[in-house]
Design an enzyme around this catalytic site. Structure first.
Site: not given
Ligand code: GCO
Ligand code: MN
Ligand code: MN
Length: 387
Positions: A55, A58, A89, A182, A184, A218, A221, A246, A256, A258, A288
């Site tokens: 991002h 980031d 990406m 994406e 969710k 993802e 998600h 993802d 969530d 991950d 991800d």
């Protein structure tokens, strides 16, 4: 015995926000020291990843000066080169800042919507500097807790207007990005718009540039929504819209999580890898996910290696399934062909319809027992490693 090392052609990527995750959760602060983008690149180089995604913030803090930005970009470019990493990406953080607390492109406030466009254009510029070709849109704050607060029809229109604008920006700048949406269902919002991948597949044809747009499904998600992820990915593949993926894992019905790829639902992970490999998916395989809150910095490397290694192992299992004689004999047995009837059903004509209406199809005789327990057990034995 194969070594299951990550191969560059698999395009295994991680986000700066994944291996860099300091382990905070809604109940507790960070437990791992924050590491810089350069340190993250070094870590990913060490574990053998192909690329790293980010991002905007980031990499470049939201309040960085232009001079600081340039220095960060320069240092990160060097770290990428040193570690033989690419940036396939890029994406925009449209969820952390307080300005976006009630959405970005779907905010009720025209000024917030304009700021979201401005921030995304700048982030697209940044991604393009690193050669990114996929641009992900995850609507972290696009949603509501109460439908009293936003009009859900207007929200779709606002989102469409923003994407149409950004597609033109992409063309105008000659960036050649493909946009990947994406979905969710919730977290951080109580209810998020475009809750599942299918929502975006239905939305894309309504855009000015549908050819530029696809999806980034993802695992976690769709599992949060209780859905079969493999089927969502199949729908995207079949529509030629699987631009990115993802990979992670998630227990059904939980928050969530991950998790490391394949760590919670191995059977689903097997069929996912099999689907991607059987259909020659050629995009990034992006993890991800993040390490457990309990992990220390060495264990974060085990996490990253584990994601890639599990994928490589499942890829080999899928190839084994495809060549297992007993399994393939069952597949042949359950796929009953009838060339005469297939010809009639292939395309409508009045005469084909008449012939089909007259065909002597005996529903009682059609009820034949299917060896699905056997097929599934053989599949499980492939996954469990005894075949
Ligand atoms: C999440 C999302 C994000 C996005 C990322 C890239 O659940 O927080 O999966 O990690 O993938 O923002 O757009
Ligand atoms: Mn996620
Ligand atoms: Mn994601």
């Amino acid at each position: 015995m194969p070594n299951y090392d990550p191969e560059p052609k698999m395009k295994f990527t991680f986000g700066l926000w994944t291996v860099g995750n300091p382990g905070a959760d809604p109940f507790g602060g960070v437990v791992r020291e924050r590491i810089s983008p350069v340190q993250i690149a070094n870590l990913l180089g060490e574990v053998g990843a192909y690329g790293v995604n980010f991002h905007d913030n980031d990499l470049v803090p939201i309040d960085a000066t232009p001079a600081q930005r340039d220095q960060i970009v320069k240092d990160f470019k060097k770290a990428l080169k040193d570690n033989h990493l690419v940036v396939p990406m890029a994406t925009t953080n449209l969820f952390s800042d307080a300005a976006f607390k009630d959405g970005a492109f779907t905010s009720n406030n025209a000024k917030v919507r304009a700021y979201a466009l401005q921030k995304t254009m700048r982030a697209m510029d940044l991604g393009a500097e690193f050669g990114a070709k996929i641009y992900v849109f995850w609507g972290g704050r696009e949603g509501v807790e109460s439908d009293a607060t936003k009009n859900p029809v207007e929200a779709i229109k606002r989102f469409r207007a923003a994407i149409n604008f950004l597609c033109e920006y992409n063309i105008n700048k000659g960036y050649n990005y493909k946009f990947a949406f994406e979905a969710k269902p919730n977290e951080p919002r109580g209810h998020m718009y475009f809750a599942v991948t299918g929502s975006y597949l239905a939305f894309i044809p309504s855009l000015d540039h549908p050819e530029m747009c696809g999806v980034n499904p993802e695992v976690a998600h769709e599992h949060m929504a209780g859905l079969n992820f493999v089927h969502q990915v199949a729908a995207a593949l079949e529509a030629k819209k699987l631009f990115h993926i993802d990979l992670n894992d998630q227990e059904f019905g939980r928050f969530d999580q991950d998790y490391r790829f394949g760590s919670a639902n191995l059977k689903h992970a097997f069929f996912l890898v099999k689907l991607l490999e059987d259909y020659g998916y050629n995009g990034s395989r992006h993890f991800d996910a993040h390490a457990y809150r309990q992990s220390g910095s060495e264990d974060v490397k085990s996490f990253a290696r584990g994601c890639m290694r599990t994928y490589m192992i499942l890829k080999e299992k899928a190839a084994r399934w495809n060549t297992d004689k007993e399994i393939q004999a069952l597949i042949k047995e359950i796929n009953v062909d009838d060339s005469e009837l297939s010809k009639l059903s292939k395309k409508f004509s009045a005469s084909n319809a008449k012939k089909l209406l007259d065909a002597p199809l005996d529903r009682v005789a059609l009820n034949i027992g299917l060896p699905y327990e056997k097929l599934d057990q053989l599949t499980m034995e492939v996954i469990m490693g005894v075949r």
